[in-house]
Scaffold this motif. Structure first.
Motif, PDB file in Angstrom:
ATOM      1  N   ASN A 174       5.035   2.021  -5.131  1.00 48.31           N
ATOM      2  CA  ASN A 174       4.322   3.248  -4.767  1.00 48.31           C
ATOM      3  C   ASN A 174       3.365   3.050  -3.602  1.00 48.31           C
ATOM      4  O   ASN A 174       2.913   4.021  -2.999  1.00 48.31           O
ATOM      5  CB  ASN A 174       3.547   3.786  -5.974  1.00 48.31           C
ATOM      6  CG  ASN A 174       4.478   4.240  -7.093  1.00 48.31           C
ATOM      7  OD1 ASN A 174       5.541   4.804  -6.833  1.00 48.31           O
ATOM      8  ND2 ASN A 174       4.093   3.979  -8.331  1.00 48.31           N
ATOM      9  N   GLN A 175       3.030   1.794  -3.325  1.00 50.47           N
ATOM     10  CA  GLN A 175       2.082   1.522  -2.255  1.00 50.47           C
ATOM     11  C   GLN A 175       2.507   0.302  -1.445  1.00 50.47           C
ATOM     12  O   GLN A 175       3.404  -0.433  -1.849  1.00 50.47           O
ATOM     13  CB  GLN A 175       0.683   1.290  -2.821  1.00 50.47           C
ATOM     14  CG  GLN A 175       0.626   0.133  -3.814  1.00 50.47           C
ATOM     15  CD  GLN A 175      -0.723   0.024  -4.486  1.00 50.47           C
ATOM     16  OE1 GLN A 175      -1.460   1.005  -4.572  1.00 50.47           O
ATOM     17  NE2 GLN A 175      -1.052  -1.157  -4.970  1.00 50.47           N
ATOM     18  N   THR A 192       9.280  -2.324  -0.588  1.00 50.91           N
ATOM     19  CA  THR A 192       8.026  -1.624  -0.321  1.00 50.91           C
ATOM     20  C   THR A 192       8.297  -0.459   0.629  1.00 50.91           C
ATOM     21  O   THR A 192       9.346  -0.410   1.288  1.00 50.91           O
ATOM     22  CB  THR A 192       7.002  -2.577   0.330  1.00 50.91           C
ATOM     23  OG1 THR A 192       7.449  -2.908   1.652  1.00 50.91           O
ATOM     24  CG2 THR A 192       6.845  -3.855  -0.484  1.00 50.91           C
TER      25      THR A 192
END
Length: 313
Positions: A174-175, A192
């Motif tokens: 998510n990040q 990522t």
């Protein structure tokens, strides 16, 4: 033009050396590329291209030197359209400036490999089936027309079918995880958002290659000239991005100029067996269109800025 294998080997060794110096020495650590650094590297790449152009003149003569310069200017101009897309992608995924160089490095490395395939395939097609040059010409005219009609179209990266397919295969964090493309979470490999952006960069360049390779084939079908002019234009793309990223919004008429160039080159291909436009004339036309579109863009944005200032006063 038959080119000795020594030229091919020497040029590719030069490219590998520059890429190794770029990633392994000058940009080993992630950092924010300043405008000053970007302009310096842009000057370096342009200078190297012009030096190589002189060598082409010395080795192969004036005609091939003009072909290289025209092809380089054309590819450099069309690559500006890539920059518009890069800005939108980085903004959409909120990628920090310090990580953008790494993404563009690997993205452009992939672009070089794709361009090689497109160049040799395109030249081989035209040599074996001459009529395909008309198809390329019509395609470029159509692409130019589409650029006129869809220049304000919104980009929605998450709806890209390649991204949606990739998310089904590999889970995505998510990040961001620093400058890493992959990390392990709970013993499972995750991509990522940085890697998603890299995929989009590669896909966008693949799309642009479909336009740019036929465009340069309208200038010359000499594989060595097409290849080297493409490589020099791509190698300088990262520095050009960082130099223009903060002011690219001011070039409001540049897309229109690029569309006109594509249409001009498309018409040149379609008419090649009736009337062959001299390469030097093509160079002058392309340079004129670029200059006019940039000048009018700067005039328009300056006027809008002055009008906004007058309203606030």
């Amino acid at each position: 033009m038959e080119v000795n294998s020594t030229f091919w080997i020497g040029f590719n060794l030069f490219v590998l050396l520059m890429l190794a110096l770029d990633l392994g020495v000058f940009n080993r650590k992630a950092h924010v590329v300043s405008v000053k650094e970007a302009l310096t590297w842009s000057a370096v790449w342009i200078s190297l291209s012009l030096v190589f152009n002189v060598l082409v003149y010395y080795w192969f003569g004036e005609h091939k030197a003009v072909e290289f310069l025209t092809g380089y200017v054309l590819e450099k101009t069309l690559s500006v359209d890539n920059i518009f897309v890069f800005v939108l992608i980085f903004k959409y995924f909120q990628i920090p400036s310090m990580y953008q160089h790494k993404i563009l490095f690997w993205g452009i490395l992939g672009a070089l490999l794709m361009r090689v395939i497109f160049i040799f395939a395109g030249v081989a097609l035209i040599e074996k089936f001459h009529w395909t040059i008309y198809l390329f010409g019509v395609f470029l005219i159509y692409t130019g027309y589409k650029m006129f009609t869809e220049k304000d179209k919104e980009m929605e990266p998450e709806k890209n079918p390649v991204i949606r397919f990739f998310r089904k295969i590999i889970p995505v964090t998510n990040q961001l995880e620093g400058d890493k493309f992959f990390v392990k979470q709970a013993g499972k490999l995750h991509a990522t958002p940085l890697f998603l952006v890299l995929i989009l960069i590669e896909v966008s360049d693949l799309i642009f290659a479909v336009d740019s390779i036929p465009a340069i084939l309208a200038i010359t079908q000499d594989q060595f000239i097409v290849y080297t002019s493409n490589v020099f234009a791509i190698l300088g793309l990262r520095s050009l991005y960082f130099a223009l990223a903060h002011v690219i919004h001011r070039f409001v008429f540049l897309s229109t100029g690029l569309a006109i160039i594509l249409i001009f080159v498309g018409l040149k291909m379609v008419m090649i067996d009736v009337f062959k436009v001299p390469t030097f004339i093509s160079l002058l036309v392309i340079a004129f269109i670029i200059t006019v579109s940039i000048v009018f863009s700067l005039i328009k944005t300056a006027k809008e800025k002055n009008d906004a200032t007058d309203e606030t006063v």
